[in-house]
Design a protein around this motif. Structure first.
Motif, PDB file in Angstrom:
ATOM      1  N   TRP A 123      42.687  43.798  31.776  1.00 44.49           N
ATOM      2  CA  TRP A 123      41.292  43.722  32.235  1.00 44.49           C
ATOM      3  C   TRP A 123      41.217  43.788  33.755  1.00 44.49           C
ATOM      4  N   LEU A 124      42.095  43.074  34.433  1.00 38.59           N
ATOM      5  CA  LEU A 124      42.110  43.115  35.896  1.00 38.59           C
ATOM      6  C   LEU A 124      42.403  44.525  36.391  1.00 38.59           C
ATOM      7  N   ALA A 125      43.304  45.232  35.694  1.00 37.17           N
ATOM      8  CA  ALA A 125      43.638  46.602  36.097  1.00 37.17           C
ATOM      9  C   ALA A 125      42.465  47.548  35.872  1.00 37.17           C
ATOM     10  N   ASP A 126      41.698  47.312  34.809  1.00 35.80           N
ATOM     11  CA  ASP A 126      40.553  48.178  34.517  1.00 35.80           C
ATOM     12  C   ASP A 126      39.352  47.855  35.408  1.00 35.80           C
ATOM     13  N   TYR A 127      39.093  46.579  35.636  1.00 36.10           N
ATOM     14  CA  TYR A 127      37.917  46.176  36.427  1.00 36.10           C
ATOM     15  C   TYR A 127      38.139  46.426  37.917  1.00 36.10           C
ATOM     16  N   LYS A 128      39.352  46.230  38.385  1.00 37.06           N
ATOM     17  CA  LYS A 128      39.727  46.443  39.783  1.00 37.06           C
ATOM     18  C   LYS A 128      38.890  45.585  40.738  1.00 37.06           C
ATOM     19  N   PRO A 129      38.978  44.254  40.633  1.00 33.73           N
ATOM     20  CA  PRO A 129      38.210  43.382  41.545  1.00 33.73           C
ATOM     21  C   PRO A 129      38.702  43.533  42.978  1.00 33.73           C
ATOM     22  N   THR A 130      37.794  43.372  43.909  1.00 36.20           N
ATOM     23  CA  THR A 130      38.153  43.464  45.329  1.00 36.20           C
ATOM     24  C   THR A 130      37.901  42.149  46.062  1.00 36.20           C
ATOM     25  N   VAL A 131      36.733  41.526  45.796  1.00 36.49           N
ATOM     26  CA  VAL A 131      36.365  40.280  46.475  1.00 36.49           C
ATOM     27  C   VAL A 131      36.065  39.217  45.423  1.00 36.49           C
ATOM     28  N   GLY A 132      36.621  38.030  45.601  1.00 33.83           N
ATOM     29  CA  GLY A 132      36.382  36.952  44.660  1.00 33.83           C
ATOM     30  C   GLY A 132      35.989  35.671  45.368  1.00 33.83           C
ATOM     31  N   MET A 133      35.403  34.766  44.616  1.00 38.50           N
ATOM     32  CA  MET A 133      35.127  33.420  45.104  1.00 38.50           C
ATOM     33  C   MET A 133      35.990  32.455  44.304  1.00 38.50           C
ATOM     34  N   TYR A 134      36.759  31.646  45.009  1.00 38.27           N
ATOM     35  CA  TYR A 134      37.653  30.680  44.371  1.00 38.27           C
ATOM     36  C   TYR A 134      37.021  29.303  44.473  1.00 38.27           C
ATOM     37  N   PHE A 135      36.987  28.589  43.334  1.00 38.11           N
ATOM     38  CA  PHE A 135      36.361  27.267  43.378  1.00 38.11           C
ATOM     39  C   PHE A 135      37.053  26.310  42.430  1.00 38.11           C
ATOM     40  N   SER A 136      37.253  25.091  42.921  1.00 42.31           N
ATOM     41  CA  SER A 136      37.799  23.998  42.124  1.00 42.31           C
ATOM     42  C   SER A 136      37.099  22.725  42.569  1.00 42.31           C
ATOM     43  N   GLY A 137      36.757  21.871  41.607  1.00 42.41           N
ATOM     44  CA  GLY A 137      36.060  20.641  41.978  1.00 42.41           C
ATOM     45  C   GLY A 137      35.698  19.803  40.777  1.00 42.41           C
ATOM     46  N   GLY A 138      34.977  18.708  41.038  1.00 43.34           N
ATOM     47  CA  GLY A 138      34.549  17.794  39.993  1.00 43.34           C
ATOM     48  C   GLY A 138      33.246  18.218  39.364  1.00 43.34           C
TER      49      GLY A 138
END
Length: 703
Positions: free
Chosen positions: A222-237
């Protein structure tokens, strides 16, 4: 008050626990004497209480589980006492009547444990190494969840199946006829066996999702087909999702293929409506697969312990975008130097980082503005709101939005404790003021004094509303609000069955249809319009929920009163008058020098004496001496208006993507340069090995 509700809850819990012990003791006494009526009543009441607590006080029962008095032990003890009672009651033959019932009871527990084992196997088989949303994951063979009672509620399952068995055994105790006990046990066994067999069908290929290896292979594809360029990373409560939600509209508007990367499974449902694909990857080993994707940039709206894990991926550039800017020390966290770049709104934040001297180099700070502030309407001059004040004047709408007390408990963080009641009292005393009170949702979570003051403020506002009268919108306004709320809820939420689990939600939240984000934006605007239209123009409002949002309140307000927080920075984009409460103990000169966001504000002392002057400046432009300062401070805090913030943010994203591409190109070149040298070294090693393996040298051959 918050503490007022805690004590009664504890009293209820202790009473329930005491009642449970009393029922056990009474059941024991009734079984040993034997006293049949007492025995039956105590047994039935004990089971009924346990069932009630399973639904109403699960927290109390979890505490009992920690001392090994879990639901299985409690029910087993009740059934053991029932067996003792049946042995003690005259007229019941222990061999011909009691023994079969005891065997049936043992079979009942055997079925219970078999069902529990099946439930564990099914749950484990239905947990993928990741969770998705807004992605078509049908290739993973997603299926509907099994019945919740059999798959995930072992306590409720045991007690509910115990109802017919207990009822039958108690009927035997009352009538001395073992048939009733046999019927009750038969019903419980049939339901238990049938439920276990039905649950086991989820282990069959037609209902079973793919295994971990196949799932990870699908993710790579899926990552190879979608080809993302910019992402938002988030971790929290659980309460921190707002930090990511404020960036959703910006992320979706960027050029390229956006992606949201989460780390906690529960957070997938905390993210608000968006069309951006969401992937939650809990394990670090699986997260590292992003290194082999086309993802170039990750944006970080918050720091967390798990942030360091994704920073290990060298092929991705990382930018810290924060979830708001203020003059608080938390806006200059030393962790920021771990990122490739730190993106800030304007020159003020750049200066803040340099003055903090925490290791963030000036070359790594990029000014991008605040693209989320686009919905905030600019200052339109003297308030011309709805009529309704004394003598037919326009109401002046004041938004009081204090922040919370913060983790450090600094008295200067929030004005609620020292100044809140005085501020509200001054505002309520003016008949031409309409107050909107929107406290921070975490008010009182650290300092109980803030919670108590917040309660008193809300009581003051409610009392003041009782002394005001005026026309109210007709029923058509409420009907319109309900219609708009239903439409917004339809677009922003997915209806799940009570039994739905993670896999079923993934199935239901696949690839979105059409431009849902635009529809949500339009529906939100329509709901906000209907919300304000449904309220009397003369009535003060207490706004504690997430809707309407703070920006919608900005647009209604003529003036803001707040504390040193990002609320002030965001409000400045409107260039409307504002005030900041100084409860820090500093002088006004020290306060203005220490906190740049208050330089164009009216400073309120804890006694709130400056409220009257603030209102005069709002109503009479001639007395507004800070208008020019606000315009200058806006640029200093948020950067220039041209080009628009979203354009600058997008440009910064593309520039960082280019840096990621350049690094990948350098690494590819370095790798290609190393290959020939490695080949030469290998050939040389092979030649030396051949020479050393020759049996004779030329000299030895002549000897």
């Amino acid at each position: 008050m918050p503490s007022a509700g805690i004590a009664p809850r504890r009293v209820v819990q202790l009473t329930a626990l005491l009642a449970m012990l009393v029922f056990f003791a009474t059941q024991l006494v009734g079984a040993v004497l034997p006293n049949v009526p007492l025995f039956i009543v105590a047994s039935a009441c004990g089971l009924a209480l346990d069932l009630f607590l399973q639904h109403k006080q699960p927290g109390l029962l979890s505490l009992l589980g920690k001392i090994r008095l879990d639901v299985t032990v409690r029910q087993l003890f009740r059934d053991m006492l029932i067996v003792v009672g049946l042995l003690r009651i005259e007229g019941i033959n222990p061999l011909h009547e009691q023994a079969p019932l005891t065997v049936g009871l043992l079979l009942f527990y055997l079925v219970h444990f078999a069902c529990q084992a099946a439930a564990i196997l099914v749950r484990r088989s239905r947990q993928l190494p990741f969770v998705t949303r807004n992605i078509d994951a049908s290739a993973l063979r997603l299926s509907e969840a099994p019945p919740r009672l059999f798959a995930r509620q072992h306590g409720r399952r045991l007690l509910r199946l115990a109802v017919p068995s207990t009822a039958g055994l108690l009927a035997t105790a009352a009538t001395k006829n073992a048939v009733w006990g046999g019927v009750g046990l038969a019903i419980a066994l049939l339901i238990g066996i049938g439920g276990t067999a039905h649950l086991a069908t989820w282990m069959l290929p037609r209902k079973r999702v793919v295994n971990e290896a196949a799932a990870l292979q699908w993710l790579d594809k899926w990552l190879a087909d979608y080809k993302p360029t910019v992402g938002m990373y988030f971790s929290g409560g659980t309460t921190s999702a707002y930090q990511a939600n404020m960036w959703l509209s910006t992320l979706s508007a960027l050029d390229g293929k956006p992606l949201i990367v989460l780390r906690e499974r529960f957070m997938v449902q905390k993210i608000e409506a968006t069309d951006v694909p969401i992937i939650c990857i809990p394990k670090v080993a699986h997260l590292m697969r992003l290194e082999h994707s086309t993802l170039k940039v990750l944006l970080h709206p918050a720091n967390s312990g798990k942030t360091s894990q994704v920073l290990r991926i060298p092929s991705i550039k990382h930018a810290f975008i924060n979830h708001g800017e203020s003059d608080k020390l938390s806006s200059c966290n030393p962790y920021a130097k771990a990122y490739d770049e730190v993106w800030v709104a304007g020159p003020a934040a750049r200066e803040r980082y340099q003055l903090a001297d925490i290791g963030v180099e000036d070359k790594d700070v990029v000014e991008v503005g605040r693209p989320q502030l686009a919905p905030i309407r600019p200052y339109a001059g003297v308030p011309t709101g709805a009529l309704g004040g004394a003598g037919g004047e326009h109401f002046t709408t004041v938004l009081y939005a204090p922040t919370w007390e913060g983790w450090d408990g600094n008295p200067g963080n929030t004005s609620v404790i020292l100044a809140g009641e005085n501020i509200v009292r001054q505002l309520l005393a003016d008949p031409k003021v309409r107050l909107l009170y929107k406290p921070h949702p975490m008010t009182g979570s650290v300092d109980p004094r803030a919670g108590r003051a917040n309660e008193r403020i809300m009581a003051m506002i409610t009392e003041a509303n009782g002394k005001r009268t005026g026309a109210r919108p007709g029923p058509e306004a409420a009907a319109e609000l309900a219609r708009r709320a239903a439409e917004l809820n339809r677009l922003t939420s997915t209806s799940f069955r009570p039994s739905a689990d993670e896999i079923e939600r993934m199935k239901l939240q696949g690839a979105p249809d059409g431009d849902r984000a635009a529809a949500v934006t339009a529906a939100t605007a329509a709901w906000e319009s209907a919300y304000w239209a449904s309220l009397p123009v003369w009535e003060h409002q207490i706004i504690t929920g997430p809707q309407p949002g703070i920006f919608a309140c900005f647009n209604q307000a003529d003036v803001l009163i707040s504390d040193v927080s990002s609320v002030v920075s965001d409000y400045l984009t409107s260039e409307k008058p504002y005030a900041v409460a100084n409860t820090s103990g500093m002088s006004e000169e020290e306060f203005r020098a220490g906190f740049p966001t208050v330089r164009a504000a009216t400073i309120l002392t804890p006694d709130a004496k400056g409220v009257a002057g603030l209102l005069e400046a709002v109503r009479d432009p001639g007395k507004d001496t800070l208008a020019t300062a606000r315009a200058e401070l806006k640029v200093h805090l948020l950067g220039p208006s041209d080009p628009p913030s979203l354009v600058r943010f997008n440009r910064a994203t593309q520039d960082l993507c280019d840096k990621a591409d350049q690094r990948r190109a350098r690494m590819a070149t370095r790798l290609s340069d190393e290959i020939p040298s490695q080949r030469e070294a290998r050939d040389a090693a092979e030649e030396m090995e051949l020479e050393s393996s020759t049996p004779e040298t030329e000299e030895s051959a002549t000897v």
